[in-house]
Design a protein around this motif. Structure first.
Motif, PDB file in Angstrom:
ATOM      1  N   TYR A 227      -6.263  -7.486  10.532  1.00 34.44           N
ATOM      2  CA  TYR A 227      -6.498  -6.079  10.876  1.00 34.44           C
ATOM      3  C   TYR A 227      -6.108  -5.162   9.722  1.00 34.44           C
ATOM      4  N   ARG A 228      -6.655  -3.970   9.782  1.00 36.25           N
ATOM      5  CA  ARG A 228      -6.279  -2.932   8.809  1.00 36.25           C
ATOM      6  C   ARG A 228      -6.368  -1.582   9.514  1.00 36.25           C
ATOM      7  N   THR A 229      -5.521  -0.676   9.119  1.00 36.53           N
ATOM      8  CA  THR A 229      -5.521   0.662   9.698  1.00 36.53           C
ATOM      9  C   THR A 229      -6.126   1.650   8.709  1.00 36.53           C
ATOM     10  N   PHE A 230      -6.670   2.724   9.241  1.00 33.99           N
ATOM     11  CA  PHE A 230      -7.324   3.715   8.396  1.00 33.99           C
ATOM     12  C   PHE A 230      -6.324   4.671   7.743  1.00 33.99           C
ATOM     13  N   SER A 231      -5.140   4.764   8.294  1.00 33.50           N
ATOM     14  CA  SER A 231      -4.088   5.622   7.742  1.00 33.50           C
ATOM     15  C   SER A 231      -2.746   5.004   8.112  1.00 33.50           C
ATOM     16  N   PRO A 232      -1.665   5.390   7.412  1.00 34.06           N
ATOM     17  CA  PRO A 232      -0.353   4.787   7.684  1.00 34.06           C
ATOM     18  C   PRO A 232       0.123   5.057   9.117  1.00 34.06           C
ATOM     19  N   LEU A 233       0.794   4.062   9.705  1.00 32.84           N
ATOM     20  CA  LEU A 233       1.406   4.205  11.015  1.00 32.84           C
ATOM     21  C   LEU A 233       2.915   4.264  10.865  1.00 32.84           C
ATOM     22  N   SER A 234       3.574   4.758  11.887  1.00 26.03           N
ATOM     23  CA  SER A 234       5.036   4.788  11.871  1.00 26.03           C
ATOM     24  C   SER A 234       5.576   3.366  12.027  1.00 26.03           C
ATOM     25  N   THR A 235       6.859   3.203  11.749  1.00 25.32           N
ATOM     26  CA  THR A 235       7.489   1.882  11.872  1.00 25.32           C
ATOM     27  C   THR A 235       7.342   1.336  13.283  1.00 25.32           C
ATOM     28  N   GLN A 236       7.560   2.164  14.285  1.00 18.24           N
ATOM     29  CA  GLN A 236       7.430   1.734  15.665  1.00 18.24           C
ATOM     30  C   GLN A 236       5.999   1.369  16.014  1.00 18.24           C
ATOM     31  N   GLU A 237       5.042   2.149  15.510  1.00 17.91           N
ATOM     32  CA  GLU A 237       3.629   1.867  15.779  1.00 17.91           C
ATOM     33  C   GLU A 237       3.196   0.568  15.113  1.00 17.91           C
ATOM     34  N   ARG A 238       3.671   0.319  13.900  1.00 14.63           N
ATOM     35  CA  ARG A 238       3.343  -0.948  13.224  1.00 14.63           C
ATOM     36  C   ARG A 238       3.915  -2.131  13.987  1.00 14.63           C
TER      37      ARG A 238
END
Length: 405
Positions: free
Chosen positions: A361-372
Motif C-alpha cells: 500500500y501507499r498513501t497520497f499524503s503523510p499520516l499521523s503516527t496513530q493513523e499509520r
C-alpha cells in the motif's frame, strides 16, 4: 436561518411548496457521510458491523462481483475477524446469495429478495442488448428460444453443468455453437437459470449453471414487487442516501425520469450539500435517525476493487475524494481501484501481491503516527484473512504478480 437541535444538527424547515429542505454545512456533511458508511458496516465498532456475508450484501445492496476477489474483500472489510465467508465459494455457496448482472449491467452478488427487485428493474435493458446481439450475429429469435428450451431440458435431467458442457451437448444435438451460446446467455439473463462459483479459492472461478427453481427456489423475479423500480430506488436511498438523482440514475443505469417518478412516491427530504450543486435526496426516516445518532468515525479501512461504497455515486464523489484527482482512484475504464479510506476520505491505494501473498500500500499524503499504526494493523489483518481464504498460495503467481482485487 436553519435551526439546530440539541446535538447541533440542522433541523428541517418547511417551504411554501411543501418540500422538506435542509441546508447542511461541510462539517455536518462529513459526519453524515461517516454515518452512511457505518450503516454498511464500515466501522471500527464491533456492534455496528454485520455478522454474516449475507448481512453485508443486504446492507450494501449487493457485492460488486465483476472482479473475483471483490465480494470477499468487501465482506471482510465490513465484518469481524471471527466471521467466515465460505458461503461465497465452493460447495458451501449460500442459496441465500445470488450473482446476477443487474445495475449498470455488471455482476452483483445479492440476497435473493433484493436480486429479484434489481433483476426485474433492469431486465429490459439487458434483453434489449441481447436482441441487438442476435441481429448482428444473424440468429433468429426462434432459434434462441429453441436453444433456451434445450438448456432447460439438459439441466433438468443432468443437474448443474459448466457452460462448456452445455454448449457441447447443444452443438451435438444440432444447435449452431453461436446460437447455443446466445441461448445460454438468454436463459441466464431471463432468470431461468443461475450460476455458482464452485471454485474453492478466491483466485479462480468455476461457474456451474443450474435451474433457478432448484438452486435458488425463492428467486422468481417475475413475481417481484408490482413496481420494482420504486423498490430499487427506495432500497438505494436507504443505504446510500443522501444522493443526487444523477448518482442514482448512473448507479442503476436507468433514466432520470424513472428515478424522479419513484422518488415522488417516497417520503424524502432534499438537502443542500457541499459535494455537488445538484440537490441531494434522502429518505425522511433516515434523515431523522441521523439527527438523533451519536457520531461514530468510520476509521481506517481497505476497500475492495470496485467497492460498492465508492461505486454508489457519480456526481457526488467529492464526499470521499475531497481534493484528490479522480484518476488516482479510478482507472481509465472507470473502475474504482482498491483504496484506503480514513474517516470516509480516500487517503491511499493498496494491491495484493500474489507472488508473496502480501498487501502493498501507499498513501497520497503523510499520516499521523496513530493513523499509520491503524493502517498497518488493518493491512496485516486483511492479509492474513486473504491467505486463509486461498488454497493456491504462491502458485497463483502464474498470472500477474500484483493484482487489483
Amino acid at each position: 436561518i436553519v435551526r439546530r437541535n440539541a446535538l447541533g444538527r440542522p433541523t428541517l424547515r418547511l417551504l411554501v411548496c411543501d418540500a422538506l429542505v435542509a441546508i447542511v454545512d461541510a462539517r455536518v456533511a462529513h459526519r453524515l457521510w461517516n454515518w452512511v458508511l457505518t450503516k454498511q458496516g464500515v466501522s471500527p465498532e464491533c456492534e455496528h458491523r454485520p455478522t454474516s456475508t449475507t448481512e453485508v450484501a443486504q446492507r450494501t445492496l449487493g457485492l460488486h462481483a465483476a472482479r473475483l476477489g471483490s465480494p470477499l474483500v468487501t465482506a471482510l472489510t465490513r465484518t469481524n475477524e471471527s466471521v467466515g465467508h465460505e458461503s461465497l465459494l465452493g460447495a458451501d455457496h449460500s442459496p441465500d446469495l445470488l450473482t446476477v448482472r443487474v445495475m449498470r449491467k455488471t455482476l452483483h452478488t445479492l440476497p435473493v429478495e433484493l436480486a429479484c427487485i434489481a433483476h426485474q428493474s433492469t431486465l429490459s435493458y439487458r434483453l434489449r442488448d441481447l436482441r441487438a446481439l442476435s441481429r448482428r450475429l444473424g440468429i433468429a429469435p426462434s432459434e434462441i428460444e429453441r436453444g433456451s428450451s434445450a438448456v432447460i431440458d439438459q439441466l433438468t435431467v443432468d443437474g448443474q453443468q459448466s457452460h462448456r458442457a452445455i454448449e457441447t451437448v447443444l452443438s451435438a444435438s444440432g444447435h449452431r455453437l453461436p446460437a447455443a451460446r446466445l441461448a445460454l446467455k438468454h436463459s441466464w439473463e431471463a432468470g431461468l437459470i443461475t450460476y455458482r462459483n464452485c471454485s474453492e479459492d478466491w483466485h479462480h472461478e468455476r461457474r456451474m449453471f443450474d435451474l433457478a427453481a432448484r438452486s435458488h427456489p425463492h428467486f422468481n423475479p417475475q413475481q417481484s414487487a408490482a413496481d420494482p423500480v420504486l423498490q430499487l430506488v427506495s432500497a438505494y436511498l436507504h443505504r446510500y442516501g443522501p444522493a443526487t438523482r444523477t448518482d442514482l440514475a448512473w448507479w442503476a443505469a436507468i433514466g432520470k425520469g424513472h428515478v424522479s417518478r419513484a422518488m415522488a412516491e417516497l417520503a424524502v427530504v432534499e438537502l443542500s450539500l457541499p459535494w455537488d450543486d445538484e440537490p441531494f435526496v434522502m429518505l425522511l426516516n433516515d434523515w431523522e435517525q441521523f439527527q438523533s445518532t451519536i457520531d461514530v468515525p468510520s476509521g481506517v479501512h481497505l476497500l475492495a476493487h470496485e467497492d460498492v461504497a465508492l461505486k454508489a455515486y457519480f456526481a457526488s464523489r467529492g464526499r470521499y475524494l475531497g481534493k484528490i484527482p479522480a484518476r488516482k482512484v479510478f482507472n481509465q475504464i472507470g473502475e474504482a481501484l482498491p483504496t484506503i479510506i480514513l474517516d470516509g476520505m480516500v487517503v491511499g491505494r493498496w494491491d495484493w501481491d500474489r507472488q508473496h501473498s502480501r498487501i502493498r500500500y501507499r498513501t497520497f499524503s503523510p499520516l499521523s503516527t496513530q493513523e499509520r499504526r491503524q493502517l498497518r494493523a488493518k493491512a496485516r489483518q486483511l492479509e492474513s484473512q486473504l491467505r486463509d481464504h486461498s488454497s493456491s498460495g504462491a502458485a497463483t503467481s502464474a498470472r500477474r504478480a500484483t493484482s487489483s482485487i
